[in-house]
Design an enzyme around this catalytic site. Sequence first.
Site, short mmCIF file in Angstrom:
data_model
loop_
_atom_site.label_atom_id
_atom_site.label_comp_id
_atom_site.label_asym_id
_atom_site.label_seq_id
_atom_site.Cartn_x
_atom_site.Cartn_y
_atom_site.Cartn_z
N TYR A 248 38.81 47.15 41.40
CA TYR A 248 40.02 46.64 40.77
C TYR A 248 39.80 45.76 39.54
CZ TYR A 248 42.36 48.78 44.63
OH TYR A 248 42.83 49.72 45.53
N PHE B 272 47.47 42.00 53.14
CA PHE B 272 48.57 42.98 53.13
C PHE B 272 48.11 44.28 52.50
CE2 PHE B 272 48.93 39.94 49.60
CZ PHE B 272 48.85 40.76 48.50
#
Length: 410
Positions: A120, A410
């Site tokens: 990322y 999450f």
Amino acid sequence: MVDIRGVPATDIDRALELAYLVFHDRPEEEARERHHTTLTRCERIGAYDGGDLVGFMAAHDFRLSVPGGDLPCPGLTYVGVAPTHRRRGVLTGLMSEMLRRAEAGRLPLAALWASEALIYGRFGFGAATTGATIEIDSTRPLALRIAPDRRPLRLVGPEEAVGLIGPYHEAARAARPGRPTRDPERWREEWLTEQDEDDEDLSPPRIIVLGEPGEPIAGYVLYRTKPGDDSGPVRTPGLVRVDELEADGPAVAAALWECVAALDLTGRVRAWGRPVDDPLLHFAADRDQVRVTAQFPALWLRLVDVGAALTARSWAAPVDLVLEVGDARLPANAGRFRLEAGPGGASYKPAEGAADLELDVRELAACYLGGTRVTALVAAGLVREHAPGAAAALDAALRTPVLPHTGDEF
């Protein structure tokens, strides 16, 4: 050609099957239903090859605590690409569409938890918080250097917990940057589920709160237990897994830690995802009994609108610097800008002349919440300091009273 577009509700089950394929998962029906419900509330982006869904990404509608404030921040989740379509630009297409939508919606931030840290950074995300796993040897009483708060402790059931500890958690978020909101559905579906998806041997959640009856609570601990195992050659003591502990101050925290460390038929306490500046590590009397067994990057942050993000947070000290920011994905962020900030506010405007610091948006994101020092990134060769003392000045301005942290995966 792969088409990047929104995923309708009718394709949620297909998206979940793709996620289970990518993450090598095979959840039970109850968990599948919970995942389906979660995705109905998320923004969904898919990559379609003809009629096949070959890539998927969803975003929770979160707000994130930042120094001195609270900002909208989509929380990316269920990011995956089918094994048949890897290295074909599918993830880049999904991420580009997500960033385009965030930019169009004037969202200053985006965040995620990375299953693979290598991926990322190239999309401008920086590791903005750090988590620690703390383990306590509870075969003997927890040794403390401070006196625990002796107000009453009481167990509350999950049905009562959302209304009791939910508001407490929401109020506590402001004290530490990096924490996303939790609505009642997220409490019930992620934190208070009867069975833990990752370990079926764990008990249902238990919640202990501290405070006088009829008065607001002063803290709580959310935990699950696991029985010991005497069947093998080496006995494994019972486990207390602390999922979350919040407290008004160190004496309250000491009382809650002392309580879970004294549970019958257990001999170890494990708390995953604690802040690295957890006061327990200072008020524990015996650091052989209380140990940090792991430390890891946690929340990854992306500054979608650098100017909006910088001017929305508070600043600990005055700073006046010209930053040269690189951003290969969002050109509006790239360029030379003058940051003038201090306890009274901040401005961020295009600038001419020499830059004091040169850095990529990824490094700026890592430092934004106050969890990474700019001087450390200069020492690592990731930020270029053109004006001596510029990095230290920015560190002083970014400083927060406590380190940023979140335990919300999450």
